[in-house]
Write an enzyme that holds these catalytic residues in place. Structure first.
Site, short mmCIF file in Angstrom:
data_model
loop_
_atom_site.label_atom_id
_atom_site.label_comp_id
_atom_site.label_asym_id
_atom_site.label_seq_id
_atom_site.Cartn_x
_atom_site.Cartn_y
_atom_site.Cartn_z
N GLU A 106 42.16 42.12 41.36
CA GLU A 106 42.66 41.23 40.31
C GLU A 106 42.69 39.76 40.75
O GLU A 106 43.73 39.10 40.70
CB GLU A 106 44.03 41.70 39.83
CG GLU A 106 43.97 43.10 39.24
CD GLU A 106 45.32 43.68 38.86
OE1 GLU A 106 46.33 42.98 39.06
OE2 GLU A 106 45.37 44.83 38.38
N ASN B 37 37.89 44.52 42.48
CA ASN B 37 38.39 45.36 41.40
C ASN B 37 39.21 44.52 40.43
O ASN B 37 40.02 43.70 40.86
CB ASN B 37 39.25 46.48 42.01
CG ASN B 37 39.69 47.51 40.99
OD1 ASN B 37 38.88 48.06 40.26
ND2 ASN B 37 40.99 47.79 40.95
N HIS C 113 42.06 50.09 31.90
CA HIS C 113 43.33 50.42 31.27
C HIS C 113 43.19 50.03 29.81
O HIS C 113 43.30 48.85 29.45
CB HIS C 113 44.48 49.66 31.93
CG HIS C 113 44.76 50.06 33.34
ND1 HIS C 113 45.20 51.33 33.66
CD2 HIS C 113 44.66 49.38 34.51
CE1 HIS C 113 45.36 51.40 34.98
NE2 HIS C 113 45.04 50.24 35.51
N GLU D 106 40.40 52.86 37.36
CA GLU D 106 41.81 53.11 37.04
C GLU D 106 41.97 53.49 35.57
O GLU D 106 42.90 53.04 34.89
CB GLU D 106 42.66 51.86 37.34
CG GLU D 106 42.56 51.37 38.77
CD GLU D 106 43.45 50.17 39.05
OE1 GLU D 106 44.41 49.94 38.28
OE2 GLU D 106 43.21 49.47 40.04
N ASP E 294 42.86 54.86 32.01
CA ASP E 294 43.77 55.63 31.18
C ASP E 294 43.67 55.08 29.77
O ASP E 294 43.22 53.95 29.56
CB ASP E 294 45.22 55.62 31.69
CG ASP E 294 45.72 54.26 32.12
OD1 ASP E 294 45.25 53.24 31.55
OD2 ASP E 294 46.58 54.18 33.00
#
Length: 654
Positions: free
Chosen positions: A329, A372, A407, A436, A438
């Site tokens: 990030e 990432n 996300h 990651e 979801d």
């Protein structure tokens, strides 16, 4: 058990919920009746007793009749001088390792105290050292009403002592607690008659899951081993977990997770070496503890600490970790140069990234090194990340891959945006991974459901289907896909951006496959049910007519005003068998539209309305009723529907 992540910007995530159209049948399937929870410990604080609760520090913990959630008594924690002080209860004799428990307690501040935030946690002690696991995060509490803190916990370590406690995040307000319960739902066995995800996707890419210690014991471990080919330690490899104090490293948690993966033939993604969060304050402080200011000396000190940290952490695991999120990030698309103005950047510029990747390559020459980030599907962020990777690689910095966190939610992003995200980085020749993933059932922070509505679970399944369709089309460019969690019983989205129960993963809280799982494995099995039985039309035209049903519907407008109205619908089971779930359909004849509905789920297409049960009212016994209410709009006239069908059969109208 703490997981801290950043949330995509609200402006991108807040979208109107749209139920995706699909050729797949989306009728409701009968819901299985949930197992009853087993209560192993209850504290009601009646009869002038503390029920075994004690003080954590020098505060006073005693029975009180000044306030009570139920009955006449509660427990009052007073004379607190530190925010961590509060009532505690020993649990070791009541908790089994590997079993998931639900902890619930009602909290209220004492009369006259200003508003505060409370949380529920567990302390575990082993070998003279204490560790703390948050069960329920910071929750607003006042002296005006009781607030229930409810969360789940799995003991995944051998301990000498275990206790639950209530504290505040700040201040020393006196507080009451009442009606504490510790319970569990008997675990269902992991399904062995469904395909393993790792086998279904083996021809495309490995599938992984982010985990903590609770996922490596009991049925969770069985589920993890069966379906996933890799793991990402969610927190155990971050800086605050591995080197909270300068020169003092802690690897017990990370060693256990990496050891589990190694023993079970699973790959490991290392997450993460450099991040602007969960980095201890000492990293950016001088020897006196004062914050560093930009200077040549500060730059040298921070880069030296970074060098030593990476050598220690990466070097410990060698070839047991084949992929590292070296930097996490680092992009801020609102900056002209696209770089996040973190303390790393403030003190070292781009040198912290250059150092991190070069040292990691030196220590682990065969590992794949990734940058990432989240929201990489957003063009502005995607382009700034592309520019950074291009620049670093041109300098010889060994960036091997780009990680797309993903996300997302049931309504965002679009498939086209996701496809463009992947295609953007193809010219660079770097690897790409989904790191990651979801899919939240929520599209804004105002929404909250006590249980995930069936319709949203269907929409979520279609979202997983479509996104994995993109990934599979680009399987030659994507080297792995990781979901951020194992099952819905343990997800960071339960507390971010607000506290509420989310359901973003492929397996539910009972570790059973959800429609989302079938969205990846076999979309034709997303919640299938047979078509309702119909009788031929008595006119002989061939159009179906619903058969009579054992039900009655009472429809009433309870309030009406210009342009709007409120109504209730009562379903009565007039048969001799219980309903285990239900779906009620009708059509409005005057253009009415439902704008909000409670005690159920709904879908409206034109005049046609379908209302399904909520999690708590799906079972309707003989002679029993289920009520739903809604708000709607109307113009001209507001007539009642002419007919109601229950699961395809006509009800009488009361």
């Amino acid at each position: 058990m703490r997981t801290t992540r950043t949330r995509p910007p609200t402006g991108l995530a807040v979208l109107a919920l749209a139920i995706a159209a699909s050729a797949i049948p989306l009728t409701s399937a009968p819901a299985a009746r949930a197992a009853e929870p087993v209560v192993v410990l209850r504290s009601t604080f009646e009869h002038d007793t503390t029920d075994g609760w004690r003080a954590r520090g020098g505060e006073t913990v005693a029975p009180s009749t000044a306030a009570a959630h139920s009955g006449t008594g509660s427990l009052l924690a007073a004379d607190r001088t530190q925010s961590w002080q509060g009532p505690a209860r020993d649990l070791l004799d009541h908790v089994e390792k590997g079993r998931r428990y639900t902890l619930s307690v009602h909290v209220r501040l004492a009369a006259g105290e200003p508003a505060a935030q409370a949380r529920l946690s567990v302390q575990r002690d082993a070998g003279g050292a204490a560790a703390y696991d948050q069960v329920v995060g910071a929750t607003p509490v006042t002296a005006d009403r009781w607030v229930e803190l409810t969360g789940s916990y799995v003991l995944a370590h051998d301990v000498d002592r275990l206790s639950a406690y209530v504290e505040t995040t700040g201040g020393t307000a006196s507080l009451h607690i009442d009606d504490f319960t510790l319970s569990y739902v008997p675990a269902k066995p992991v399904q062995t008659d469904i395909p393993a995800l790792r086998d279904v996707l083996a021809g495309d890419f490995p599938i992984g899951a982010a985990i903590g210690a609770p996922q490596t014991v009991g049925e969770h471990a069985t589920l993890l081993r069966r379906h996933f080919a890799s793991v990402t330690p969610g927190n155990a490899l971050k800086w605050d977990a591995t080197q909270p104090t300068e020169g003092q490293y802690r690897f017990a948690d990370a060693d256990a997770l990496v050891g589990f993966a190694t023993d079970n033939g699973m790959a490991v993604r290392g997450h993460t070496l450099v991040w602007h969060q969960q980095t201890p304050a000492w990293v950016f402080a001088d020897t006196t503890g004062a914050p560093l200011t930009p200077s040549a000396e500060s730059r040298a000190l921070v880069l030296n600490r970074l060098d030593r940290h990476i050598r220690e952490v990466v070097g410990r695991y060698g070839d047991r970790i084949g992929t590292w999120d070296v930097a996490n990030e680092v992009i801020d698309e609102n900056q002209a140069d696209g770089l996040r103005r973190s303390r790393w950047h403030e003190l070292t510029g781009l040198d912290y990234l250059r150092t991190a990747f070069r040292v990691a390559r030196e220590v682990a020459p065969t590992a794949k090194l990734y940058v990432n980030d989240y929201n990489t599907n957003v063009p502005a962020k995607r382009d700034k990340l592309y520019a950074l990777v291009t620049r670093l690689r041109a300098e010889g910095v060994p960036v091997d891959g780009v990680g797309h966190q993903m996300h997302v939610n049931v309504d965002w992003p679009s498939i086209a945006e996701t496809e463009a995200m992947i295609e953007k980085f193809v010219p660079l020749g770097v690897e790409q991974q989904i790191t990651e993933m979801d899919v939240s059932i929520y599209t804004d922070s105002s929404q909250s459901y006590p249980a995930p509505p069936a319709e949203l679970l269907r929409t979520q399944a279609l979202r997983y289907r479509d996104l994995f369709g993109v990934y599979r089309r680009h399987a030659d460019r994507i080297t792995s896909v990781t979901v951020w969690g194992l099952a819905d019983d343990d997800t960071w989205l339960d507390s971010v951006p607000v506290t509420r129960k989310d359901a973003p993963l492929l397996f539910d809280t009972g570790l059973q496959a959800k429609p989302a799982y079938w969205g990846i494995v076999d979309p034709s099995r997303i919640d299938p049910t047979p078509s309702p039985t119909v009788s031929p039309s008595p006119t002989g035209t061939g159009s179906p007519t619903p058969t009579p049903a054992s039900c009655r519907v009472d429809y009433a407008v309870t309030g009406q005003w210009p342009g709007g109205f409120q109504a209730t619908v009562r379903l009565t089971n007039t048969g001799d068998r219980p309903l285990t779930s239900w779906s009620l359909r009708w059509s409005f004849g005057d253009g009415q539209r439902i704008t909000q509905l409670w005690n159920g789920t709904y879908r409206q297409t034109g005049p046609a309305v379908e209302v399904g049960n909520a999690a708590w009212n799906g079972r309707v016994g003989p002679g029993a009723t289920a009520d739903v209410g809604f708000l709607g709009t109307w113009t001209g006239t507001n007539g009642r529907p002419a007919a109601f069908d229950l699961d395809g059969a006509r009800c009488t109208i009361g």
